[in-house]
Design an enzyme around this catalytic site. Structure first.
Site, PDB file in Angstrom:
ATOM      1  N   HIS A  13      53.934 -73.870  66.302  1.00 47.42           N
ATOM      2  CA  HIS A  13      52.642 -74.529  66.420  1.00 47.42           C
ATOM      3  C   HIS A  13      52.650 -75.906  65.766  1.00 47.42           C
ATOM      4  O   HIS A  13      51.898 -76.793  66.175  1.00 47.42           O
ATOM      5  CB  HIS A  13      51.541 -73.649  65.831  1.00 47.42           C
ATOM      6  CG  HIS A  13      51.171 -72.506  66.721  1.00 47.42           C
ATOM      7  ND1 HIS A  13      49.982 -72.441  67.395  1.00 47.42           N
ATOM      8  CD2 HIS A  13      51.863 -71.387  67.070  1.00 47.42           C
ATOM      9  CE1 HIS A  13      49.939 -71.335  68.120  1.00 47.42           C
ATOM     10  NE2 HIS A  13      51.076 -70.672  67.935  1.00 47.42           N
ATOM     11  N   GLY A  58      55.698 -84.016  66.405  1.00 47.61           N
ATOM     12  CA  GLY A  58      56.658 -82.914  66.470  1.00 47.61           C
ATOM     13  C   GLY A  58      56.681 -82.099  65.186  1.00 47.61           C
ATOM     14  O   GLY A  58      55.637 -81.819  64.592  1.00 47.61           O
TER      15      GLY A  58
END
Length: 357
Positions: free
Chosen positions: A70, A85
């Site tokens: 996540h 990221g």
């Protein structure tokens, strides 16, 4: 001075001024290939004792592994503003990101992990990936995930809708994951993580219900059980993102069921049913790729040696749950025959749901 003498002097000079070895002796006599990795042995000890209950594959492991994804998947090759990221943004900007619908339930593990990262003076991005790698190594038959350290704490919030949801179509999921750089086969490999997963929000009436019947071992059971014919709902009936399960007490995600049967992914899914080693190796590769989304591996330090070596899998093949036969399999790969599996003896398999706390 002869040429031979000059050569000897030059050689000695090169040896004398060569860069010192980066190998270092760390706490408890443990050795690291790079001195920068020593602190991660101390983080490891703290995590295993104070987060993972002495090295168990429990709820904190499941949630830590989920958090690696996540945090990292907030990334887009087409839109740099979508997120950085694997940068720890879900911990930096928890009030924003943990409230995204797809991230519901991540707030608890974020708040549990944050003090560990601060205590050891490591970046949130590094810590999230390290905790996930350490945690899953505690699961029987689990992977040993590469860990690269050195992410900075410079980050910005990821955008909403970068995390696929269980109710999304296969096309939508593959498109989102493709935008982050993952092939359909790599998406299937990453779903091996669901073998040690739990849920809280798809059906809140059965808090903690595992997606498959093993829950604490990293194995190929999910790849056969998701292909079994669905017969029931384990909790309060159909919910968004849920489809019928073949086993009482077991929750089946709509996206898992669809990916297992889609012609773009069905054969890769089936290939793991009787090949645990293949499943683990491809999961390790996909996770290594995910863990450095937004980063250049050459800028990071390989501290993988700190990650514990998992125990070996008991079997290289999944089995049919008790009470099921090969006729219950909805095989969808047209290019290969479905492997013949043995069946667990005894009464029909069921999973005892955990009531809401």
């Amino acid at each position: 001075m002869s040429f031979k003498t000059i050569l000897v002097v030059v050689t000695l000079a090169v040896v004398a001024f060569a860069a010192p070895s980066k190998h270092a002796v760390c706490s408890q006599g443990r050795v690291a290939s790079n001195a920068a990795c020593c602190k991660w042995f101390d983080v490891l000890d703290d995590l295993q004792t104070n987060l993972f209950d002495g090295g168990e594959c429990g709820e904190e492991v499941h949630e830590s592994l989920r958090l690696t994804f996540h945090d990292a998947i907030g990334f887009s090759r087409a839109n740099p503003k979508a997120g950085g990221g694997a940068d720890g943004s879900i911990m930096h900007f928890a009030e924003t990101e943990t409230n995204f619908h797809a991230n519901l339930g991540t707030d608890d593990i974020v708040e549990i992990q944050r003090p560990f990262a601060i205590k050891h003076g490591v970046s949130f991005g590094d810590f999230i990936q390290f905790a996930g790698a350490v945690g899953v190594s505690n699961c029987g038959g689990g992977p040993r995930i590469q860990f690269l350290a050195g992410r900075s704490n410079t980050t910005f919030p990821a955008q909403d809708l970068t995390v696929p949801e269980p109710s999304d179509s296969v096309t939508k999921i593959l498109s989102r994951m493709g935008d982050a750089g993952f092939s359909p086969n790599e998406v299937v490999a990453l779903l091996a993580s669901h073998s040690v997963a739990a849920q809280d929000h798809v059906d809140p009436t059965i808090h903690g219900s595992p997606f498959d019947s093993t829950f604490s071992t990293f194995d190929a059971q999910i790849f056969v059980e998701v292909l079994l014919k669905g017969t029931l709902f384990p909790g309060n009936g159909s919910n968004p993102g849920e489809v019928m399960s073949p086993i009482p007490g077991e929750l089946r995600l709509e996206s898992d069921a669809a990916i297992a049967r889609d012609p773009r992914t069905a054969c890769e899914w089936q290939s793991f049913v009787d090949n645990h080693s293949l499943m683990v190796s491809r999961f390790e590769a996909a996770m290594a790729k995910m863990a450095i989304l937004g980063h250049n591996a050459r800028d990071l330090i390989d501290c993988s040696e700190v990650i514990p070596v998992p125990s070996k899998a008991k079997s290289n093949s999944a089995v049919l749950p008790a009470g099921k036969t090969m006729a219950d399999i909805e095989g969808s790969c047209r290019n290969a025959r479905f492997p013949t599996l043995s069946t667990i003896p005894g009464p029909a398999t069921s999973v005892a749901p955990v009531p809401p706390s």
